[in-house]
Design an enzyme around this catalytic site. Structure first.
Site, PDB file in Angstrom:
ATOM      1  N   ASP A 243      63.564  34.981   9.645  1.00  0.00           N
ATOM      2  CA  ASP A 243      62.800  33.825  10.102  1.00  0.00           C
ATOM      3  C   ASP A 243      61.683  33.409   9.156  1.00  0.00           C
ATOM      4  OD1 ASP A 243      64.322  33.679  12.418  1.00  0.00           O
ATOM      5  OD2 ASP A 243      62.977  35.003  13.539  1.00  0.00           O
TER       6      ASP A 243
ATOM      7  N   ASP B 213      57.442  31.383  10.142  1.00  0.00           N
ATOM      8  CA  ASP B 213      57.569  31.680  11.571  1.00  0.00           C
ATOM      9  C   ASP B 213      56.294  32.354  12.066  1.00  0.00           C
ATOM     10  OD1 ASP B 213      58.942  31.588  14.012  1.00  0.00           O
ATOM     11  OD2 ASP B 213      59.680  33.620  13.751  1.00  0.00           O
TER      12      ASP B 213
ATOM     13  N   ASP C 203      55.029  39.613  14.318  1.00  0.00           N
ATOM     14  CA  ASP C 203      55.941  39.562  15.460  1.00  0.00           C
ATOM     15  C   ASP C 203      56.472  40.967  15.729  1.00  0.00           C
ATOM     16  OD1 ASP C 203      55.537  36.856  15.493  1.00  0.00           O
ATOM     17  OD2 ASP C 203      57.642  36.297  15.218  1.00  0.00           O
TER      18      ASP C 203
ATOM     19  N   ARG D  44      49.481  31.279  20.194  1.00  0.00           N
ATOM     20  CA  ARG D  44      50.069  32.628  20.158  1.00  0.00           C
ATOM     21  C   ARG D  44      49.157  33.644  19.467  1.00  0.00           C
ATOM     22  NH1 ARG D  44      56.638  32.181  19.214  1.00  0.00           N
ATOM     23  NH2 ARG D  44      57.044  30.719  20.920  1.00  0.00           N
TER      24      ARG D  44
END
EC number: 4.2.2.2
Length: 416
Positions: free
Chosen positions: A214, A238, A242, A294
């Site tokens: 990603d 991205d 993560d 986020r």
């Protein structure tokens, strides 16, 4: 005499905490092997480290101490470059047991190249991270490393950028997949691109085909005992950090995040319930200029967001879906000018009839410029046991504790 009594008292507390850890019974036989069974033990031991650093400061040993227990553990040492591996003993929170390459030899990266992801040249970062043995990886000089494909890390590795200026940029970035005990410290990671559909080596004895990645700065996949500390992360395709697919025992601390949309995703999908084992500590980070959302966005698991400085967001700061437990303590939230973006929190794709039962609490947070946190679920502390990993300090101290977030400008012979 008073100092002697203090030392004896601290020692007794430590022995008590260790006794509790050894004798704690497993409350859930199906609980993930790397998840923390007794978060109160974690909080007690971190609280002790804070008290000890405060006492040393009072006695004159750490005049440069900030109250940040990670930094106060090592940054005041003028000979830090001779005791690099001491860093591995300074982690806190759910990722506190990540030792990286502490028990291995040093590996010095001398070559910024990445010409062949299948047959990396000795002296390159890729050659270092794929080795089977524990390694503490350092860099001979300043360098910009542009990776052709994902940098797939093997277990028990530390990437330590202190003392030089290291950028991983303008190509692929870091992948921590199905491994354990990783420390990433003191580097700049930015402008990461999607790569893949290529062969990539992941160990001395294995390489294989990788589908498209990603473009995350740091991707954590099915891994445990991970510590991401003092990095500067920005502007990737991205996410910046993560963590998915049952990853757990993670601490993300002292990082400086800027210029990015979807900063941090914790949890693969609403349907992937195995992420209920996930426990992540987000501490002492600065979420800065040019961020949108986020910080983090959570699913299923248990998340302790503590003593961070949120100075910028455009949509929201902390969000989630699928019933995560979020324990927000001692953070500083500065809302944007936009009157429609003052709320810190966002529940994704779920009506209030469901999310009102999710355990999201704010305790001791500081809200500025109209910022507000929408609480839900239980308020009692017992409901947040699995989302508690350290003792929060006052939000009034956040500016001091996060003032050196990001990659540090360390020089040999000087306090870092």
């Amino acid at each position: 005499m008073a100092v002697t009594k203090l030392i004896l008292f601290a020692s007794a507390l430590l022995l008590t905490a260790l006794f509790i850890g050894v004798n704690a019974s497993r409350s859930n036989e199906t609980w993930h092997e790397h998840a923390v069974e007794n978060p109160d033990e974690v909080a007690a031991m971190v609280d002790m480290s804070i008290r000890n650093s405060t006492e040393r400061r009072r006695l004159g040993y750490f005049s440069c101490a900030t109250g940040n227990p990670i930094d106060d553990c090592w940054r005041c040492d003028r000979k830090w470059q001779l005791r690099r591996k001491r860093l591995a003993d300074c982690s806190i929170g759910f990722g506190r047991n990540a030792i990286g390459g502490r028990d291995g030899r040093f590996y010095v990266v001398t070559d910024p190249g990445d010409d062949d992801p299948v047959n990396p040249i000795p002296g390159t970062l890729r050659h270092a991270v794929i080795q089977d043995e524990p390694l503490w990886i350092i860099f001979k000089r300043d360098m910009v490393i542009t990776l052709k494909q994902e940098l797939i890390m093997n277990s028990f590795k530390t990437i330590d950028g202190r003392g030089v200026n290291v950028h991983i940029a303008n190509g692929a970035c870091l992948t921590i997949q199905y491994v354990t005990n990783i420390i990433v410290h003191g580097i700049h990671v930015h402008d990461c691109k999607p790569t893949g559909n290529a062969m990539v080596r992941s160990s001395p004895s294995h390489y294989g085909f990788r589908s498209m990645a990603d473009g995350d700065a740091i991707s954590i996949f099915g891994s445990s005992h991970i510590w991401i500390d003092h990095n500067s992360l920005s502007n990737c395709a991205d996410g910046l950090v993560d963590a998915v697919m049952s990853s757990t025992a993670i601490t993300v601390s002292n990082n400086f995040f800027t210029h990015h949309n979807e900063v941090m995703l914790l949890g693969h999908s609403d349907s992937y319930t195995r992420d209920k084992v996930m426990q992540v500590t987000i501490a002492y980070n600065h979420f800065g200029e040019g961020l949108i959302q986020r910080m983090p966005r959570c699913r299923h698991g248990y998340f302790h967001v503590v003593n961070n400085d949120y100075t910028h967001w455009e949509m929201y700061a902390i969000g989630g879906s699928a019933g995560p437990t979020i324990n927000s303590q001692g953070n500083r939230f500065l809302a944007p000018v936009n009157p429609f973006a003052k709320e810190v929190t966002k529940r994704e794709y779920t009506g209030e009839s469901k999310w009102k039962h999710w355990n999201w609490r704010s305790e001791g947070d500081l809200f500025l410029n109209g910022a507000f946190f929408t609480r839900s679920g239980a308020g009692a502390g017992a409901n947040y046991a699995r989302a508690s990993s350290l003792s929060a300090k006052s939000s009034s101290l956040v500016g001091t504790m996060t003032s050196y977030s990001g990659a540090l400008n360390c020089r040999a012979g000087r306090r870092c």
